[in-house]
Design a protein around this motif. Structure first.
Motif, PDB file in Angstrom:
ATOM      1  N   CYS A  99      46.498  46.840  24.978  1.00 45.66           N
ATOM      2  CA  CYS A  99      47.684  47.677  24.762  1.00 45.66           C
ATOM      3  C   CYS A  99      47.322  49.105  25.125  1.00 45.66           C
ATOM      4  O   CYS A  99      46.270  49.611  24.728  1.00 45.66           O
ATOM      5  CB  CYS A  99      48.122  47.570  23.301  1.00 45.66           C
ATOM      6  N   THR A 151      43.838  50.258  23.457  1.00 44.76           N
ATOM      7  CA  THR A 151      43.082  49.458  22.506  1.00 44.76           C
ATOM      8  C   THR A 151      42.718  48.102  23.107  1.00 44.76           C
ATOM      9  O   THR A 151      43.425  47.591  23.988  1.00 44.76           O
ATOM     10  CB  THR A 151      43.885  49.276  21.195  1.00 44.76           C
ATOM     11  N   ALA A 152      41.629  47.532  22.617  1.00 44.29           N
ATOM     12  CA  ALA A 152      41.109  46.278  23.153  1.00 44.29           C
ATOM     13  C   ALA A 152      42.003  45.085  22.856  1.00 44.29           C
ATOM     14  O   ALA A 152      41.848  44.023  23.461  1.00 44.29           O
ATOM     15  CB  ALA A 152      39.704  46.018  22.597  1.00 44.29           C
ATOM     16  N   SER A 153      42.928  45.234  21.915  1.00 42.32           N
ATOM     17  CA  SER A 153      43.887  44.168  21.662  1.00 42.32           C
ATOM     18  C   SER A 153      45.113  44.723  20.967  1.00 42.32           C
ATOM     19  O   SER A 153      45.013  45.410  19.957  1.00 42.32           O
ATOM     20  CB  SER A 153      43.275  43.060  20.789  1.00 42.32           C
ATOM     21  N   GLY A 154      46.267  44.425  21.537  1.00 37.34           N
ATOM     22  CA  GLY A 154      47.510  44.858  20.915  1.00 37.34           C
ATOM     23  C   GLY A 154      47.940  43.941  19.800  1.00 37.34           C
ATOM     24  O   GLY A 154      48.551  44.370  18.825  1.00 37.34           O
ATOM     25  N   GLU A 155      47.610  42.629  19.937  1.00 39.55           N
ATOM     26  CA  GLU A 155      48.114  41.687  18.940  1.00 39.55           C
ATOM     27  C   GLU A 155      47.273  40.436  18.757  1.00 39.55           C
ATOM     28  O   GLU A 155      47.526  39.685  17.824  1.00 39.55           O
ATOM     29  CB  GLU A 155      49.558  41.292  19.267  1.00 39.55           C
ATOM     30  N   HIS A 156      46.299  40.184  19.620  1.00 34.33           N
ATOM     31  CA  HIS A 156      45.515  38.957  19.450  1.00 34.33           C
ATOM     32  C   HIS A 156      44.380  39.129  18.454  1.00 34.33           C
ATOM     33  O   HIS A 156      43.888  38.156  17.899  1.00 34.33           O
ATOM     34  CB  HIS A 156      44.950  38.484  20.790  1.00 34.33           C
ATOM     35  N   GLY A 157      43.946  40.361  18.258  1.00 32.43           N
ATOM     36  CA  GLY A 157      42.916  40.627  17.255  1.00 32.43           C
ATOM     37  C   GLY A 157      41.498  40.537  17.793  1.00 32.43           C
ATOM     38  O   GLY A 157      41.270  40.408  19.001  1.00 32.43           O
TER      39      GLY A 157
END
Lengths: 458, 458
Positions: free
Chosen positions: B341, B410-416
């Protein structure tokens, strides 16, 4: 503990006359808008940069000296009071707007930037920063106290509007939390942890906030009701209808009487909603029509429009001036303010109970609220220095909180804990308070950050 | 460390056959939708109540046995994998909807309640729970991973939609965070701390979520663009215009080709936006007109409407089926998925770079995204078990993250994070990672909660 004089000397050696021991300066920094007596820090350091804040914290941490961060001093529960003395770090001079990213709807600012300053700066962009707690507070302070205000129902509180922070930890280490991405799922939400931490975990030295497009069209309306319940039912039905209210404010009879006198309005003295609609020309007309119909079903009358900018400005200025207007009902008085927030279904009973209790008391009382959020304020008119009146206001305000907690609500929707609401934390949070203490200890093992407040419960 | 068999025996003594050591059960609980090989817990405990979760955690904590909470196993970065074995606590049987408060727009549920189940239950109320990560995940798991999805641009992620939690801490203590009030400023935001903590601080045993009114009218549209940049510029201008988009999804040429084949659509193979408007009949017509004009200015063509419910359903089913549709382009393949993201101004360059890198590789790749949030997914088609292909997908996915971080994202918007993105945390968070470790240690001093993942960096 090293003597406070030792800490001050070390700071003076580094920062010279930007460290002040003057009584007037300390008094200004040891008093906010609450009803608490001033509690002065031993010295005030006017910081100019993140690096300076870091150096000052490292010194204070090594010496176990208390530290209180200060923006504008407009808190209302004693958040900036210094019950244990120490060093006040005033960041109001760190007031530069570092970047505005129009395409990304964000701005990067220093903590001393005030909300009106930011909105002035944004004027040409078509964007605004909507969180509005009333006072022209600093964004650092608004973040630290999780501020909100009249339009949180549409745009959220500081919780939703802070994307990222730079924070100096108690030992002087500088960290960055969050990014400019609108969402993330990579780790503990440190940003939200610092939002509302009231200066007890670190000092905020930079923040990235969300911006929102200024609506193409705005209109306002006023509607009076036969009963408070009718006003609240209107709010509930309006929100169920999906109308995206920008503001939906309740003013009780006393607030209206005060506004009529002070702001030369001519409103019927009755429970009243002030409403604001944001959208397109077509959209706001449709929204207002829907809300007018809902209000009529709930005993609302005299739905009066304010489309012209000056009429709207007059209306909201009257809302904004509600406190001085109320004080004018009793010349020489000051307002003892409390707030609470409840599930909206419990709002009417909570406000009615606050009104009934106040009416049984000798204090004159005004109630208003950001009712779309279930948040209401109760203001008691007291004479400054009259301990009997202040004690009575405290008693009444405690009742407001007790009832809110019984209703599944919270001891404060937006004013925060400071010193004034510490006593309710155990009741509200129960065993979770131990987690807050553990968290405080993890971030601030020496307990130097705003001691005697949030996190210091043991 | 006491032997794991000792822990299992203690659990069996209390819970009998609801503790399983069966290989098939353990395998089901040690594997999610990620590309990681399964990592099995030593036993699975099917919990029926908060009190049982508390008893189980107290045993595991005393014995220093790892604990992994499990909802539906639909995580995609190895969040429920058990690299150190231990006890999987499956809360899927705790699936009761405890209360729906229509006037307060909230629901109180057990963690095993799935989102479709909740929305079925809400059908008669006119309200819905809008967060939709694709999979029919449990709400406990969605909270733990800070899930979001296609309509987060309008309704927020789990961060904005969880009001309160009941959590069992590692030592078995039960706490409640937050209240049913919509906002609060009374203490550290423990609710937001547990949202996204991926089972590393405690086990969520109850949650209160926000509900939203179902819009009076809904319409969808599809628009194709000559270039990706045109599509992204349309998104930015749309958001600047204040149109409150409900969904704004990007599909690249590969995604469209796949959808045409799989879902028998007849879309032009080009960068495409799927849009959804929520509002009143008048409102959505006006919104769509505005967006159509903006799209036209940015090279959009063939703005096609879907007003009828069945046409909309077909369109969004095609979006929903994007992954199986893409796999069908290469029979027998599986998808290696990553997400990132970024600030929306950097979205086009990030997607274009991901596409260019993929085109230089031998793997077929699809890109789509929740572009209103700057969130995009890159899916690489790999043959299961082909280590060369998986290594190549990992290399490409790492590039996606590296570029996102360089863009301020960021390294992940929603997958964690899970296991898959642990390696990027230092790069993204820098010194703030130490604060995360300190926080983990404060909550879980014995390090039993989902060990080897978030918070375990030392």
């Amino acid at each position: 503990m090293t003597s406070i004089n030792h800490t001050i000397s070390e700071l003076e050696a580094l920062f010279g006359e930007r460290v002040s021991r003057a009584e007037a300066v300390r008094r200004h920094h040891g008093d906010d808008l609450s009803y608490l007596p001033a509690m002065l820090p031993d010295a005030v350091f006017f910081a100019a940069s993140t690096s300076e804040v870091s150096q000052a914290l490292a010194i204070c941490n090594a010496n176990r000296t208390p530290v209180i961060a200060f923006g504008t001093g407009t808190s209302i529960e004693g958040q900036i009071h210094a019950p244990q003395g120490g060093i006040c770090i005033d960041v109001s001079g760190m007031d530069r707007i570092l970047a505005v990213h129009e395409e990304d709807f964000d701005a990067v600012v220093q903590p001393g930037v005030k909300r009106k300053q930011l909105n002035e700066y944004l004027r040409a962009t078509g964007l605004s920063f909507p969180v509005d707690p009333g006072a022209d507070a600093s964004l650092g302070g608004m973040t630290a106290t999780r501020a909100s205000g009249t339009n949180a129902v549409r745009y959220g509180t500081m919780r939703e509007n802070v994307l990222a922070l730079e924070v100096v930890l108690p030992d002087g280490q500088i960290i960055r939390t969050g990014t400019r991405a609108r969402k993330s799922s990579t780790g503990y939400d440190l940003t939200r942890l610092f939002v509302g931490s009231e200066g007890t975990l670190g000092v905020i030295t930079e923040l990235t906030v969300r911006l929102h497009p200024i609506p193409a069209a705005v209109s306002s309306a006023v509607c009076t009701f036969a009963s408070l319940q009718g006003a609240v039912d209107t709010v509930i039905a309006t929100m169920q209808s999906g109308v995206p209210m920008a503001r939906i404010e309740f003013l009780d009879e006393v607030a209206i009487e005060a506004a009529n006198n002070y702001s030369r309005l001519d409103l019927k003295v009755a429970p009243t909603l002030f409403l604001e609609f944001h959208g397109t020309e077509t959209g706001i007309a449709e929204q207002a029509e829907m809300v007018e119909a809902i209000a009529a079903e709930n005993g609302g009358e005299g739905f009066a429009w304010a489309r012209a900018a000056e009429d709207r400005a007059r209306l909201w200025q009257a809302r904004h001036d509600s406190n001085p207007a109320t004080r004018a009902l009793r010349p020489g008085s000051a307002t003892f303010v409390t707030d609470a927030c409840v599930p909206i279904s419990a709002l009417a009973e909570n406000i009615l109970a606050a009104r009934a209790e106040a009416d049984r008391s000798f204090l004159r009382t005004k109630i208003n609220g950001h009712v779309g959020d279930g948040n209401f304020h109760v203001n008691y008119l007291v004479m400054p220095g009259d301990e009997r009146e202040i004690a009575e206001a405290e008693r009444l305000a405690a009742g407001v909180v007790e009832r809110a907690l019984k209703s599944g609500g919270t001891a404060s929707g937006e004013h925060g804990v400071g010193l004034g609401k510490l006593k309710f934390l155990q009741r509200e949070h129960g065993p979770a308070l131990h987690s807050m203490v553990a968290l405080k200890q993890a971030f601030d093992p020496n307990g130097i950050m705003n001691p005697g407040k949030l996190g210091s419960f043991s």
